[in-house]
Design a protein around this motif. Structure first.
Motif, PDB file in Angstrom:
ATOM      1  N   VAL A 387       0.834  -1.204   0.000  1.00 57.84           N
ATOM      2  CA  VAL A 387       0.000   0.000   0.000  1.00 57.84           C
ATOM      3  C   VAL A 387       0.865   1.249   0.000  1.00 57.84           C
ATOM      4  N   MET A 388       1.967   1.231   0.729  1.00 58.17           N
ATOM      5  CA  MET A 388       2.866   2.388   0.720  1.00 58.17           C
ATOM      6  C   MET A 388       3.371   2.669  -0.692  1.00 58.17           C
ATOM      7  N   ASN A 394       1.022   6.891  -6.892  1.00 58.20           N
ATOM      8  CA  ASN A 394      -0.182   7.563  -7.384  1.00 58.20           C
ATOM      9  C   ASN A 394      -0.450   8.931  -6.770  1.00 58.20           C
ATOM     10  N   HIS A 395       0.236   9.273  -5.675  1.00 60.29           N
ATOM     11  CA  HIS A 395      -0.144  10.506  -4.976  1.00 60.29           C
ATOM     12  C   HIS A 395       1.054  11.386  -4.618  1.00 60.29           C
ATOM     13  N   THR A 396       2.147  11.219  -5.336  1.00 58.30           N
ATOM     14  CA  THR A 396       3.294  12.118  -5.148  1.00 58.30           C
ATOM     15  C   THR A 396       3.741  12.653  -6.507  1.00 58.30           C
ATOM     16  N   GLU A 397       4.425  13.789  -6.477  1.00 60.89           N
ATOM     17  CA  GLU A 397       4.966  14.404  -7.682  1.00 60.89           C
ATOM     18  C   GLU A 397       6.411  14.818  -7.434  1.00 60.89           C
ATOM     19  N   LEU A 398       7.104  15.157  -8.504  1.00 66.76           N
ATOM     20  CA  LEU A 398       8.491  15.622  -8.430  1.00 66.76           C
ATOM     21  C   LEU A 398       9.357  14.636  -7.651  1.00 66.76           C
ATOM     22  N   GLU A 399       9.185  13.352  -8.024  1.00 68.07           N
ATOM     23  CA  GLU A 399       9.973  12.267  -7.424  1.00 68.07           C
ATOM     24  C   GLU A 399       9.886  12.256  -5.907  1.00 68.07           C
ATOM     25  N   GLY A 400       8.686  12.459  -5.389  1.00 69.15           N
ATOM     26  CA  GLY A 400       8.447  12.349  -3.960  1.00 69.15           C
ATOM     27  C   GLY A 400       8.569  13.635  -3.182  1.00 69.15           C
ATOM     28  N   LYS A 401       8.941  14.750  -3.831  1.00 68.49           N
ATOM     29  CA  LYS A 401       9.090  16.014  -3.116  1.00 68.49           C
ATOM     30  C   LYS A 401       7.743  16.601  -2.718  1.00 68.49           C
ATOM     31  N   SER A 411      -8.720   8.833  -1.455  1.00 68.22           N
ATOM     32  CA  SER A 411      -8.378   7.726  -2.348  1.00 68.22           C
ATOM     33  C   SER A 411      -8.650   6.360  -1.732  1.00 68.22           C
ATOM     34  N   ARG A 412      -8.744   5.389  -2.632  1.00 69.54           N
ATOM     35  CA  ARG A 412      -8.883   4.001  -2.210  1.00 69.54           C
ATOM     36  C   ARG A 412      -7.616   3.521  -1.505  1.00 69.54           C
ATOM     37  N   GLU A 413      -6.448   4.002  -1.964  1.00 69.83           N
ATOM     38  CA  GLU A 413      -5.186   3.586  -1.358  1.00 69.83           C
ATOM     39  C   GLU A 413      -5.115   4.001   0.117  1.00 69.83           C
ATOM     40  N   TYR A 414      -5.666   5.177   0.422  1.00 73.53           N
ATOM     41  CA  TYR A 414      -5.623   5.621   1.816  1.00 73.53           C
ATOM     42  C   TYR A 414      -6.516   4.744   2.698  1.00 73.53           C
ATOM     43  N   GLN A 415      -7.638   4.311   2.161  1.00 73.33           N
ATOM     44  CA  GLN A 415      -8.500   3.389   2.914  1.00 73.33           C
ATOM     45  C   GLN A 415      -7.800   2.046   3.129  1.00 73.33           C
TER      46      GLN A 415
END
Length: 630
Positions: A387-388, A394-401, A411-415
């Protein structure tokens, strides 16, 4: 840690009729060594004096004294508490060498834990520690509520034996090995051995005759020059010299080398000269007293928050250039106003305030019901990592920044993440078999606990909007609860003190100490994402190939906001993380600059920095605590 009672100077003075400032000033003038014991209902405090200076304090708060703190914050709170009514204060004198021993014993690491009388005897343990030349102490927890005892050692020599009843767990009475042996055999006991990490006490033992070194002269020259620069920028040119020259004669009776008429000491135009034969200990103590008195006078004219924040920035380069002397002579304790970072200290003071008020600040975020389940540890960890990885993808940009917090919350991932962390309540930490298993897990847990806490706290601008954020946000794992501070300073930093605090994260009897990771790997500071713009980018760390991942994390952080190089001035600006945790990076004889150059060795900027190393000036950037996403 127990304190010897010493010779009574004053006993049971009422704080209603005792002015603590006058008492402290009187002890300063007498160059008193010993301690003041302050007691209130559910409070016991000890302020330690060494040759007239308050050098540390220890506080125990609550019915059982379960909340303990030391260091600068404890000193400040002790003095504040002493101004309240209806307390008692007593003053006891000790030899200066005894105080130095106690100070060293307040900065220790665990050597042996939970040795019971079923496995060994006190005599055998003492013989072992004498053979190993221990500097530190044995803590003896007597069973059947018979009290506690401490045995203090210096280079293997037994120098103090103290015993305290269950009714007084602070002040100990002298006793004998024979009496302790009898008690241990009669009621049983558990032994914990602590080894000092502080070499200042050893250095000071020989400093009564040791000459002042040229490097010490340069250190104080740098301190005074930066103090002068900061003062003149806020007052007027010559403002510092005018005040400093009035301070020196005031303390010259105690420290004759500072008498301007003798001429041993001179500070003019940013240059310090010293031609006397004053011992190093006296020189350092006198200089620190002169500097502290000067700062106290300056604060009558300059706003405290403005002056000290600027001054501490001026001292950054001194703290790094003279790191060995600063540590050896405990300058963070001797000059507490300037050798600390006020950006970091603000959060520390908030945490201390919560502790002092006895607040239950933890907020456990994974207590969702999961019913009866026989899911095994491997499956729990596999789902947690799955899940991490989806959240990062799916929910980060700029290589995790940047993290898309609002999108993630819906989101479904957070659930799915909520279900995964609920199952962590069933995770036996013993299932993390290898060092890399544990290190990867705790880094990931810290990062995602931060994200979860941001969402559940409704944070929109900065984690600093939530008081004691890093103390509050917690997860339950098996039988234990861990906050963000517990994970960072307790587990990942191997139970090191938080910067500018003398208090270890886990105390001696805390069962969570068994999970501390040794050795400390300083690369973690380039992996831990604390929801701030200045934090490292978010990534997933796995046990397989972890060394390479950690190396890449250091390089990635430096190349993506963790540093900048000003070629015209040859200034290398690093993330403030490298300043706060410089002692972590300097393990093994390296410097934090060695770590930076090693991480950048395969990049053009790294080769350029290596070629310019001798000319580099290292500076530290402000830490941007604004939220790293929306």
């Amino acid at each position: 840690m127990l304190i010897p009672k010493g010779q009574a100077i004053h006993e049971h003075l009422s704080t209603s009729f005792t002015h603590i400032e006058q008492l402290v000033e009187g002890l300063r003038k007498k160059r008193f060594s010993g301690y003041c014991h302050l007691s209130f209902w559910e409070y016991d405090g000890i302020a330690f004096f060494h040759e007239g200076q308050i050098v540390n304090a220890q506080e125990k708060i609550g019915m059982q004294g379960t909340q303990v703190q030391t260091g600068d914050l404890a000193i400040a709170h002790f003095l504040e508490k002493a101004r309240e009514k209806d307390g008692n204060i007593s003053v006891y004198q000790l030899a200066a060498t005894t105080v130095a021993t106690l100070m060293a014993a307040m900065n220790v690491t665990s050597k042996y834990e939970s040795l019971s009388t079923d496995l060994t005897s006190l005599d055998r343990l003492i013989a072992l520690l004498q053979k190993e030349h221990l500097t530190g102490y044995i803590e003896i927890l007597l069973e059947q509520e018979a009290g506690i005892a401490n045995l203090f050692f210096a280079n293997g020599g037994l120098i103090e034996i103290l015993l305290a009843s269950p009714d007084d767990m602070i002040i100990g009475e002298s006793t004998t090995i024979g009496e302790l042996n009898r008690l241990c055999q009669e009621v049983g006991a558990v032994f914990n051995v602590y080894q000092t990490t502080d070499i200042a006490g050893q250095a000071q033992e020989g400093s009564q005759t040791k000459a002042v070194s040229p490097q010490m002269i340069k250190l104080f020259e740098a301190i005074l020059a930066r103090l002068e620069s900061a003062t003149n920028a806020l007052l007027k040119e010559g403002g510092f010299q005018a005040i400093f020259k009035t301070i020196l004669p005031q303390i010259a009776d105690t420290y004759p080398f500072l008498d301007p008429f003798i001429g041993d000491f001179r500070y003019v135009n940013g240059a310090l000269s010293f031609e006397g034969n004053t011992p190093a200990q006296e020189f350092v103590t006198g200089m620190c007293e002169a500097i502290n008195a000067t700062i106290k006078t300056l604060l009558q004219s300059i706003p405290r928050h403005l002056f000290l924040a600027q001054l501490s920035r001026h001292l950054e380069s001194v703290a790094t250039e003279y790191a060995d002397l600063v540590d050896q002579w405990q300058f963070e304790m001797r000059l507490p106003e300037i050798f600390r970072d006020y950006t970091f200290l603000q959060d520390t003071e908030n945490d201390a305030e919560a502790i002092q008020k006895g607040l239950e600040v933890r907020k456990v975020l994974n207590l969702q019901g999961i019913g009866f389940s026989e899911i095994d540890a491997e499956s729990i960890l596999k789902e947690f990592y799955r899940v991490m990885a989806l959240i990062v993808e799916n929910h980060t940009e700029l290589e995790g920044k940047t993290i898309a917090y609002a999108q993630l919350k819906k989101s479904r991932e957070y659930q799915q993440y909520q279900t995964a962390i609920a199952f962590l309540q069933q995770l036996g930490l013993a299932s993390l078999k290898t060092y890399h298993d544990r290190l990867a897990f705790w880094i990931n847990l810290y990062n995602f606990l931060v994200i979860d806490a941001v969402l559940k706290s409704g944070i929109k601008t900065s984690v600093q909007d939530v008081k004691s954020f890093f103390m509050k946000a917690s997860y339950r794992l098996g039988d234990y609860v861990f906050s963000l501070d517990d994970i960072e300073h307790g587990i990942l930093r191997n139970n090191q003190c938080k910067p500018y605090s003398g208090l270890q994260q886990f105390q001696a009897t805390d069962p969570r100490r068994q999970f501390c990771l040794a050795p400390l790997d300083a690369r973690i500071h380039c992996c831990m994402t604390c929801a701030a713009q200045s934090a490292p980018p978010l990534a997933i760390y796995t046990p397989q190939g972890l060394d390479e991942q950690l190396d890449r994390a250091v390089t990635r952080y430096l190349l993506n906001g963790g540093m900048r190089f000003e070629r015209t001035t040859q200034e290398l600006w690093l993330s403030r993380t490298f300043y706060w945790y410089r002692k972590d990076f300097e393990n093994g004889g390296r410097t934090f600059l060695d770590v930076v150059l090693q991480a950048l060795r395969n990049h053009d900027i790294g080769r350029e920095l290596q070629a310019s190393r001798a000319k580099l000036t290292v500076r530290f950037m402000d830490y941007d605590w604004k939220l790293n996403g929306k």
